[in-house]
Design an enzyme around this catalytic site. Structure first.
Site, mmCIF file in Angstrom:
data_model
loop_
_atom_site.group_PDB
_atom_site.id
_atom_site.type_symbol
_atom_site.label_atom_id
_atom_site.label_comp_id
_atom_site.label_asym_id
_atom_site.label_seq_id
_atom_site.Cartn_x
_atom_site.Cartn_y
_atom_site.Cartn_z
ATOM 1 C CG HIS A 258 -2.155 -0.623 1.241
ATOM 2 N ND1 HIS A 258 -2.698 -1.238 2.358
ATOM 3 C CD2 HIS A 258 -3.070 -0.778 0.244
ATOM 4 C CE1 HIS A 258 -3.889 -1.749 2.046
ATOM 5 N NE2 HIS A 258 -4.135 -1.488 0.774
ATOM 6 C CB CYS B 150 -2.859 0.656 8.535
ATOM 7 S SG CYS B 150 -1.467 0.468 7.441
HETATM 8 N N1 ARG Z 1 -3.978 -6.947 6.509
HETATM 9 C C1 ARG Z 1 -4.373 -5.734 5.884
HETATM 10 C C2 ARG Z 1 -4.334 -5.894 4.376
HETATM 11 O O1 ARG Z 1 -3.430 -6.523 3.890
HETATM 12 C C3 ARG Z 1 -3.506 -4.600 6.323
HETATM 13 C C4 ARG Z 1 -3.971 -3.288 5.809
HETATM 14 C C5 ARG Z 1 -3.064 -2.178 6.212
HETATM 15 N N2 ARG Z 1 -3.602 -0.931 5.893
HETATM 16 C C6 ARG Z 1 -2.957 0.052 5.278
HETATM 17 N N3 ARG Z 1 -3.555 1.194 5.176
HETATM 18 N N4 ARG Z 1 -1.795 -0.144 4.737
HETATM 19 O O2 ARG Z 1 -5.186 -5.440 3.661
#
Ligand code: ARG
Length: 271
Positions: free
Chosen positions: A170, A264
């Site tokens: 991300h 996150c």
């Molecule tokens: N386990 C989640 C996923 O892989 C973590 C999300 C993390 N969020 C972020 N904004 N990077 O989707």
């Protein structure tokens, strides 16, 4: 040392890790065989929430839903700019039901512009807002098609950035907006072309090492002065201070097991 910075009031949306677990793997950090301590995750999350409140910011709470263990990562649920809400559409089936939960929250709070997106996008996970631009990640989750949809909806220029390292799946794991048009980022998380774009737009950016990025050091939240930094990203503290910021460390180690940290867990409501 630069002059001290000024914080500005923020509104955040967070979702408690009531059902947080690692039961599937959709990024390299997630190992369902590794135990998670839900009580510790809750403790760390509450500490983050309380830090925001003690800095004078408002934290709204989204009710968690059973069966959605990643819902604690509230940043993924939408992108809000000028009180307009651009909803999410998750890439992975495991998280799809989070999008309508967010949407219902915004509608119940009286937001009148709530966009149901056509293309896959994971909210602020891949979209970052600077004074001049919307920075938009692609490569792992958000579809490149979501970038033009985003630009059309907000009427702000979107800069598309290609992520290339699965650890930084991300945008908010590789880049953080500190204030205005000031950012910090880890160049190696991006394709060569995107790296050049970042260098061109942000020549004075704070450049983070791979170690600090792997410690979720770019998954920070800044109010323009105070920067909440995951505790293990020690290399960022000095350069942040040198730029006049006030880094405040928080331990989010339990959430790291799912590939998420401070940012996150935090959606900014730019009303
Ligand atoms: N386990 C989640 C996923 O892989 C973590 C999300 C993390 N969020 C972020 N904004 N990077 O989707």
């Amino acid at each position: 040392m630069s002059a001290a910075r000024t914080a500005s009031f923020r509104r955040y949306l967070m979702c408690p890790p009531t059902y947080f677990r690692v039961t599937y793997s959709i990024n390299p950090w997630m190992d369902p065989a590794k135990p998670v301590d839900p009580a510790l995750a809750l403790f760390q999350w509450e500490d983050l929430r309380d830090r925001y409140r003690s800095l004078g910011h408002a934290v709204e709470i989204l009710q968690p839903l059973p069966g959605l263990p990643d819902m604690v990562f509230a940043a993924n649920g939408a992108t809000v700019v000028d009180g307009r809400v651009f909803g999410a559409r998750f890439a992975n089936i495991e998280r799809r039901a989070e999008a309508p939960a967010h949407r219902d929250w915004f509608l119940s709070r009286g937001y009148s512009h709530v966009h149901d997106p056509q293309h896959i996008n994971e909210g602020e996970g891949d979209f970052a807002v600077t004074d001049s631009w919307l920075l938009a990640g692609k490569g792992f989750r958000s579809s490149p098609l979501s970038h033009s949809e985003l630009q059309e909806y907000f009427g702000r220029p979107v800069i598309g950035l290609e992520l290339t390292d699965p650890h930084f799946y991300h945008l908010d794991t590789a880049l953080c907006v500190l204030s205005g048009d000031e950012i910090m980022y880890h160049p190696d998380a991006f394709s060569p072309g995107s790296r050049s774009v970042l260098r061109r737009l942000f020549p004075d950016a704070l450049v983070a090492t791979r170690d600090d990025a792997l410690a979720f050091g770019l998954n920070c939240v800044s109010d323009g002065r105070n920067v909440l930094v995951p505790a293990a990203a020690k290399g960022l503290l000095k350069p942040l201070r040198e730029r006049g910021f006030e880094p405040l460390t928080v331990d989010m180690s339990e959430l790291h097991k799912a590939g998420g940290s401070v940012k996150c867990c935090t959606m900014e409501l730019r009303d």
